[in-house]
Motif scaffolding. Structure first.
Motif, short mmCIF file in Angstrom:
data_model
loop_
_atom_site.label_atom_id
_atom_site.label_comp_id
_atom_site.label_asym_id
_atom_site.label_seq_id
_atom_site.Cartn_x
_atom_site.Cartn_y
_atom_site.Cartn_z
N LEU A 60 0.87 -1.13 -0.04
CA LEU A 60 0.13 -0.10 -0.13
C LEU A 60 0.76 1.36 0.02
N ALA A 61 1.94 1.12 0.76
CA ALA A 61 2.87 2.42 0.62
C ALA A 61 3.34 2.60 -0.66
N VAL A 62 3.97 1.61 -1.48
CA VAL A 62 4.24 1.88 -2.71
C VAL A 62 3.09 2.13 -3.98
N HIS A 66 3.02 5.93 -5.90
CA HIS A 66 3.30 5.94 -7.41
C HIS A 66 1.69 6.32 -7.92
N ASN A 67 0.60 6.38 -7.06
CA ASN A 67 -0.66 6.70 -7.65
C ASN A 67 -1.27 7.64 -6.55
N GLY A 68 -0.62 8.98 -6.89
CA GLY A 68 -1.12 10.12 -6.02
C GLY A 68 -2.35 10.91 -6.64
N ASN A 71 -4.13 10.56 -10.37
CA ASN A 71 -3.23 10.12 -11.21
C ASN A 71 -3.04 8.58 -11.08
N TYR A 72 -3.64 7.67 -11.63
CA TYR A 72 -3.73 6.34 -11.27
C TYR A 72 -2.91 5.65 -12.62
N GLU A 73 -2.09 6.32 -13.38
CA GLU A 73 -1.60 5.51 -14.57
C GLU A 73 -0.57 4.41 -14.21
N ALA A 74 0.02 4.41 -13.04
CA ALA A 74 0.98 3.45 -12.55
C ALA A 74 0.37 2.02 -12.34
N ILE A 75 -0.91 2.03 -11.52
CA ILE A 75 -1.64 0.87 -11.48
C ILE A 75 -2.49 0.49 -12.59
N HIS A 76 -2.67 1.30 -13.60
CA HIS A 76 -3.38 1.03 -14.74
C HIS A 76 -2.53 0.30 -15.60
N VAL A 93 -9.73 2.06 -6.81
CA VAL A 93 -10.01 3.66 -6.99
C VAL A 93 -10.82 4.11 -8.16
N ASP A 94 -11.37 3.07 -9.06
CA ASP A 94 -11.99 3.34 -10.03
C ASP A 94 -12.62 2.04 -10.83
N ASP A 95 -13.29 2.07 -12.00
CA ASP A 95 -13.83 0.83 -12.45
C ASP A 95 -12.65 -0.08 -12.65
N GLU A 96 -11.65 0.17 -13.24
CA GLU A 96 -10.81 -0.78 -13.58
C GLU A 96 -10.18 -1.55 -12.70
#
Length: 159
Positions: A60-62, A66-68, A71-76, A93-96
């Motif tokens: 969760l810390a990582v 990376h997902n602040g 901006n959730y591009e890292a998890i996407h 955090v979203d549908d994906e």
């Protein structure tokens, strides 16, 4: 390694991770111990599986680093390129991420809804969740008996 997806829902949202199937018993026992938040679930389960707490909190810390913001591009990117059983720990955090949090990996997917006190076995080829059982205390090496209170439901299994 035999793994499954675990998704935990509490008042702060949902977190999803893939871990060894043996974590299932530790998480159910933590629910029986009275866990009502992700933090308590991990703390209580550490009595039975100390590595699980470290794995999820570090993941969760990582994720948070990376997902602040929005901006959730890292998890996407991870969702697009990693195999489902290789995904890192993530917040829903979203549908994906919601879709990924419900996706079975290898032995299955289990939801721990701490708000509604419900354990949902989306798919579980490892071992049916039982209302009562035994789990080994990590440090003492002895078996501890647990029992989910009547306020908890296990879906679709019974036990």
């Amino acid at each position: 390694m035999n793994v499954m997806r675990y998704t935990v829902i509490d008042w702060q949202g949902a977190v999803s991770f893939v871990a060894d199937c043996q974590a299932l018993t530790a998480l159910v026992a933590a629910c029986a111990d009275g866990a009502d938040t992700l933090g308590k679930l991990l703390d209580f389960s550490a009595r039975y599986d100390p590595q699980l707490c470290e794995y999820v909190t570090s993941g969760l810390a990582v994720f948070d680093e990376h997902n602040g913001g929005s901006n959730y591009e890292a998890i996407h990117q991870a969702l697009r390129y990693c195999r489902p059983h290789e995904l890192p720990v993530f917040r829903v955090v979203d549908d994906e991420t919601r879709k990924a949090s419900l996706q079975s990996v290898k032995a299955g997917a289990i939801i721990f809804n701490l708000l509604d006190r419900r354990i949902v076995q989306i798919q579980n080829t490892f071992a049916e969740v039982k209302r009562t059982g035994k789990v080994r205390l990590y440090e003492a090496g002895i078996l501890h008996r647990y029992e989910l209170p009547p306020s908890w439901s296990v879906v679709p299994g019974r036990g």
